[in-house]
Design a protein around this motif. Structure first.
Motif, short mmCIF file in Angstrom:
data_model
loop_
_atom_site.label_atom_id
_atom_site.label_comp_id
_atom_site.label_asym_id
_atom_site.label_seq_id
_atom_site.Cartn_x
_atom_site.Cartn_y
_atom_site.Cartn_z
N UNK A 156 -13.41 -5.89 6.25
CA UNK A 156 -14.24 -6.30 5.11
C UNK A 156 -15.09 -5.11 4.66
N UNK A 157 -14.83 -4.60 3.48
CA UNK A 157 -15.58 -3.44 2.99
C UNK A 157 -15.46 -2.24 3.90
N UNK A 158 -14.32 -2.09 4.56
CA UNK A 158 -14.13 -1.00 5.51
C UNK A 158 -12.93 -0.14 5.16
N UNK A 159 -12.52 0.68 6.13
CA UNK A 159 -11.45 1.64 5.90
C UNK A 159 -10.82 1.99 7.23
N UNK A 160 -9.77 2.82 7.21
CA UNK A 160 -9.10 3.22 8.43
C UNK A 160 -9.35 4.70 8.70
N UNK A 198 -11.41 7.58 1.42
CA UNK A 198 -11.23 6.58 2.49
C UNK A 198 -10.52 5.34 1.96
N UNK A 199 -10.87 4.93 0.74
CA UNK A 199 -10.21 3.79 0.12
C UNK A 199 -8.74 4.11 -0.12
N UNK A 200 -8.45 5.29 -0.64
CA UNK A 200 -7.06 5.68 -0.92
C UNK A 200 -6.26 5.78 0.37
N UNK A 201 -6.86 6.31 1.43
CA UNK A 201 -6.19 6.39 2.72
C UNK A 201 -5.84 5.00 3.23
N UNK A 202 -6.78 4.08 3.08
CA UNK A 202 -6.57 2.72 3.55
C UNK A 202 -5.52 2.00 2.72
N UNK A 203 -5.52 2.24 1.42
CA UNK A 203 -4.51 1.66 0.53
C UNK A 203 -3.11 2.11 0.92
N UNK A 204 -2.99 3.32 1.45
CA UNK A 204 -1.68 3.82 1.87
C UNK A 204 -1.31 3.32 3.27
N UNK A 205 -2.29 3.29 4.18
CA UNK A 205 -1.98 2.98 5.58
C UNK A 205 -1.69 1.50 5.82
N UNK A 206 -2.53 0.63 5.31
CA UNK A 206 -2.41 -0.79 5.65
C UNK A 206 -1.07 -1.40 5.24
N UNK A 207 -0.58 -1.20 4.02
CA UNK A 207 0.69 -1.82 3.67
C UNK A 207 1.88 -1.30 4.47
N UNK A 208 1.80 -0.08 4.97
CA UNK A 208 2.91 0.50 5.71
C UNK A 208 2.88 0.14 7.19
N UNK A 209 1.78 -0.41 7.68
CA UNK A 209 1.65 -0.72 9.10
C UNK A 209 1.35 -2.19 9.37
N UNK A 210 1.06 -2.98 8.34
CA UNK A 210 0.72 -4.39 8.55
C UNK A 210 1.37 -5.24 7.46
N UNK A 211 1.37 -6.54 7.72
CA UNK A 211 1.67 -7.51 6.66
C UNK A 211 0.33 -7.83 6.02
#
Length: 212
Positions: free
Chosen positions: A126-130, A163-176
């Motif tokens: 929530x309001x975070x990043x990877x 950080x937002x852009x990094x998270x936008x790339x990482x989450x869809x490729x590693x999670x549902x």
């Protein structure tokens, strides 16, 4: 030291097979997300942890802020291990967790997923990043694609754009991924976030009927 706060109505939270783990943001405490915990049904007991780094101005943090959105990896790794140590010492050996974290706590929720995904039933950021650095379970997550929820406001000026852009790339490729962006929302949680989190948990968590 990690300090917990559990729901007063659920003193046996740490003896449950699935436990929601609430992880607060920078400068807050274990009581900051208790409002979320209080709205979880008894089917999903919760524990809220205080981060290990005490701040001079009050509150606590999981890691120091260096470059906004790009923390040094080592303090993050140390905080991640501190949480896992608490889990091992306080929860059932085979218990699974549902990390729900805000801001820095959101990053920590993703860290738990990226280090021991077999112990994680679902993850909410929530309001975070990877973290930018590769983590031990990243290759496995690409195959597993576990359930994750990411909520943020389009008016959030705290989490840096990289950080937002990094998270936008990482989450869809590693999670549902279930992702939500809320118009006009800053760096906070509102009822829209809680409502969508409730729907996500009801579908993703094995206990099924949790609502917020």
């Amino acid at each position: 030291m990690l300090i917990r706060e559990t729901a007063a109505s659920d003193p046996l939270a740490t003896s449950a097979p699935v436990v929601a783990l609430l992880l607060h943001g920078y400068g807050a405490s274990e009581r900051d997300l208790a409002g979320i915990g209080d709205r979880l049904t008894a089917g999903l007991p919760w524990v809220s942890l205080r981060a290990p780094l005490a701040l001079p101005q009050g509150g606590a943090a999981w890691f120091p802020v260096t470059v906004p959105g790009s923390p040094d990896p080592q303090p993050v790794v140390e905080a991640t291990e501190a949480i896992w140590t608490w889990v091992q010492e306080n929860l059932l050996p085979d218990a699974r967790i549902v990390p729900i974290g805000f801001s820095q706590g959101g990053l920590m929720a993703s860290q738990l997923l990226r280090t021991r995904p077999e112990r994680v039933a679902a993850t909410a950021v929530l309001g975070g990043f990877v973290l930018g650095a590769a983590q031990p379970a990243d290759p496995l997550l690409r195959r597993m694609k576990p359930e994750a929820f990411w909520a943020r406001g389009d008016a959030d000026r705290v989490i840096a754009t990289p950080a937002v852009e990094r998270t936008e790339a990482w989450l869809p490729s590693h999670t549902t991924l279930t992702a939500r962006v809320y118009p006009g929302l800053g760096h906070t949680i509102d009822q829209r976030v809680l409502d969508d989190l409730a729907v996500f948990l009801a579908a993703a968590v094995p206990l099924g009927a949790s609502t917020i």
